[in-house]
Design a protein around this motif. Structure first.
Motif, mmCIF file in Angstrom:
data_model
loop_
_atom_site.group_PDB
_atom_site.id
_atom_site.type_symbol
_atom_site.label_atom_id
_atom_site.label_comp_id
_atom_site.label_asym_id
_atom_site.label_seq_id
_atom_site.Cartn_x
_atom_site.Cartn_y
_atom_site.Cartn_z
ATOM 1 N N TYR A 9 0.811 -1.210 0.000
ATOM 2 C CA TYR A 9 0.000 0.000 0.000
ATOM 3 C C TYR A 9 0.851 1.271 0.000
ATOM 4 C CZ TYR A 9 -4.585 -2.198 0.685
ATOM 5 O OH TYR A 9 -5.762 -2.901 0.520
ATOM 6 N N CYS A 10 2.126 1.138 -0.332
ATOM 7 C CA CYS A 10 3.025 2.296 -0.374
ATOM 8 C C CYS A 10 3.216 2.746 -1.820
ATOM 9 C CB CYS A 10 4.368 1.919 0.255
ATOM 10 S SG CYS A 10 5.692 3.096 -0.062
ATOM 11 N N GLY A 11 2.861 3.991 -2.118
ATOM 12 C CA GLY A 11 2.985 4.511 -3.474
ATOM 13 C C GLY A 11 4.425 4.534 -3.964
ATOM 14 N N TRP A 12 5.360 4.815 -3.063
ATOM 15 C CA TRP A 12 6.772 4.830 -3.470
ATOM 16 C C TRP A 12 7.256 3.419 -3.801
ATOM 17 C CZ3 TRP A 12 9.204 8.870 -5.167
ATOM 18 C CH2 TRP A 12 8.793 10.141 -4.768
ATOM 19 N N SER A 13 6.703 2.416 -3.127
ATOM 20 C CA SER A 13 7.027 1.035 -3.486
ATOM 21 C C SER A 13 6.496 0.710 -4.882
ATOM 22 C CB SER A 13 6.435 0.062 -2.453
ATOM 23 O OG SER A 13 7.032 0.210 -1.177
ATOM 24 N N HIS A 14 5.298 1.182 -5.184
ATOM 25 C CA HIS A 14 4.741 1.026 -6.533
ATOM 26 C C HIS A 14 5.669 1.674 -7.558
ATOM 27 C CE1 HIS A 14 1.963 0.815 -9.838
ATOM 28 N NE2 HIS A 14 1.623 2.090 -9.796
ATOM 29 N N GLY A 15 6.167 2.854 -7.221
ATOM 30 C CA GLY A 15 7.077 3.561 -8.118
ATOM 31 C C GLY A 15 8.402 2.847 -8.307
ATOM 32 N N PHE A 16 8.796 2.058 -7.311
ATOM 33 C CA PHE A 16 10.069 1.347 -7.379
ATOM 34 C C PHE A 16 9.964 0.028 -8.148
ATOM 35 C CE2 PHE A 16 13.640 -1.159 -5.595
ATOM 36 C CZ PHE A 16 14.674 -0.250 -5.753
ATOM 37 N N SER A 17 8.748 -0.432 -8.401
ATOM 38 C CA SER A 17 8.549 -1.742 -9.039
ATOM 39 C C SER A 17 9.326 -1.915 -10.344
ATOM 40 C CB SER A 17 7.057 -2.002 -9.281
ATOM 41 O OG SER A 17 6.390 -2.242 -8.070
ATOM 42 N N PRO A 18 9.330 -0.917 -11.266
ATOM 43 C CA PRO A 18 10.105 -1.093 -12.494
ATOM 44 C C PRO A 18 11.603 -1.234 -12.240
ATOM 45 C CG PRO A 18 8.487 0.657 -12.767
ATOM 46 C CD PRO A 18 8.523 0.324 -11.316
ATOM 47 N N THR A 19 12.117 -0.491 -11.257
ATOM 48 C CA THR A 19 13.539 -0.622 -10.905
ATOM 49 C C THR A 19 13.829 -2.014 -10.377
ATOM 50 O OG1 THR A 19 13.857 1.731 -10.433
ATOM 51 C CG2 THR A 19 15.366 0.205 -9.366
ATOM 52 N N LEU A 20 12.972 -2.499 -9.484
ATOM 53 C CA LEU A 20 13.174 -3.835 -8.932
ATOM 54 C C LEU A 20 13.159 -4.882 -10.043
ATOM 55 C CD1 LEU A 20 13.456 -5.631 -6.388
ATOM 56 C CD2 LEU A 20 10.960 -5.867 -6.443
ATOM 57 N N HIS A 21 12.207 -4.764 -10.944
ATOM 58 C CA HIS A 21 12.099 -5.713 -12.063
ATOM 59 C C HIS A 21 13.400 -5.722 -12.879
ATOM 60 C CE1 HIS A 21 10.337 -7.966 -15.390
ATOM 61 N NE2 HIS A 21 10.860 -7.064 -16.191
ATOM 62 N N GLU A 22 13.936 -4.539 -13.148
ATOM 63 C CA GLU A 22 15.151 -4.431 -13.950
ATOM 64 C C GLU A 22 16.364 -4.988 -13.198
ATOM 65 O OE1 GLU A 22 17.659 -3.656 -17.129
ATOM 66 O OE2 GLU A 22 15.463 -3.737 -17.033
ATOM 67 N N VAL A 23 16.464 -4.685 -11.911
ATOM 68 C CA VAL A 23 17.585 -5.187 -11.112
ATOM 69 C C VAL A 23 17.558 -6.715 -11.061
ATOM 70 C CG1 VAL A 23 18.543 -5.306 -8.764
ATOM 71 C CG2 VAL A 23 17.837 -3.098 -9.715
ATOM 72 N N VAL A 24 16.387 -7.275 -10.838
ATOM 73 C CA VAL A 24 16.253 -8.732 -10.764
ATOM 74 C C VAL A 24 16.608 -9.374 -12.095
ATOM 75 C CG1 VAL A 24 14.576 -10.613 -10.492
ATOM 76 C CG2 VAL A 24 14.575 -8.693 -8.884
ATOM 77 N N SER A 25 16.184 -8.749 -13.201
ATOM 78 C CA SER A 25 16.488 -9.317 -14.519
ATOM 79 C C SER A 25 17.981 -9.227 -14.838
ATOM 80 C CB SER A 25 15.667 -8.617 -15.612
ATOM 81 O OG SER A 25 16.072 -7.269 -15.769
ATOM 82 N N ARG A 26 18.647 -8.191 -14.319
ATOM 83 C CA ARG A 26 20.089 -8.046 -14.550
ATOM 84 C C ARG A 26 20.924 -8.993 -13.687
ATOM 85 N NH1 ARG A 26 21.333 -1.494 -14.732
ATOM 86 N NH2 ARG A 26 19.831 -0.932 -16.376
ATOM 87 N N HIS A 27 20.365 -9.423 -12.572
ATOM 88 C CA HIS A 27 21.143 -10.215 -11.607
ATOM 89 C C HIS A 27 20.425 -11.513 -11.236
ATOM 90 C CE1 HIS A 27 24.090 -7.013 -11.075
ATOM 91 N NE2 HIS A 27 23.075 -6.169 -11.061
#
Length: 205
Positions: A10-28
């Motif tokens: 329920y955190c909007g900033w966590s929602h905003g971070f989702s694309p970064t997390l997706h990219e980091v996970v795909s890179r590593h």
């Protein structure tokens, strides 16, 4: 070393971070990812969303900075201000999804946030988890059964405690954890490139 992603659905900033997390996970792909729920809206903070006057302004800032969508369904859900964000229920949902597909926890956390912030689905409603599970090709019956199980309630409490033990004070927080050492890679907002630079520096230190 593993990544630990402490977030609140329920955190909007966590929602905003989702694309970064997706990219980091795909890179590593070599780094395991542990997803831990925070208790942002529990206890005295479990109140109608109208009590948080900053939400709309913050969401506009998040959308501008990160490019994530806050959809029409979400706008309809919170329009009259009566909706109550319950982070304990959301944490139980995360635990239910994580239990069925532990290797996909990072992906599913993003799907859950889209269900709320784009489609306007309550994260206290078992039907939301059925939809997310079905869309992800998971056993939807198993996920919805787990949502209100004693195990899910315990997992939510364990997650909140884990965040505290890791020293997490805000969401989202991405940590690199090795043994007893936890080093922040991102707090609130970061690009995948910024996370990569911090990770590289950590590996060479």
């Amino acid at each position: 070393m593993q990544l630990v992603y402490a977030f609140d659905a329920y955190c909007g900033w966590s929602h905003g971070f989702s694309p970064t997390l997706h990219e980091v996970v795909s890179r590593h792909p070599e780094l395991p990812v542990e997803v831990v729920s925070g208790g942002l809206f529990t206890g005295s903070r479990r109140v109608p969303i109208r009590e948080f006057g900053y939400v709309q302004g913050a969401n506009a800032q998040i959308a501008e900075l990160t490019g994530v969508e806050f959809g029409a369904g979400y706008a309809r859900l919170i329009a009259d201000g009566s909706f109550v964000m319950d982070s304990e229920a959301a944490a139980r949902g995360v635990a239910a999804l994580r239990g069925v597909a532990p290797d996909r926890a990072a992906e599913l956390s993003g799907a859950l946030q889209r269900a709320f912030y784009v489609d306007g689905r309550s994260l206290s409603d078992p039907a939301t988890y059925r939809e997310v599970a079905t869309a992800a090709g998971l056993d939807a019956d198993a996920v919805t059964a787990a949502f209100d199980s004693p195990e899910a309630h315990k997992a939510a409490a364990d997650d909140f405690r884990r965040c505290a033990e890791l020293g997490v004070t805000g969401f989202p927080t991405l940590l690199a954890v090795s043994g007893d050492r936890a080093v922040p890679l991102a707090r609130g907002h970061a690009t995948a490139d910024e996370v990569d630079r911090r990770l590289a520096a950590l590996r060479t230190s």
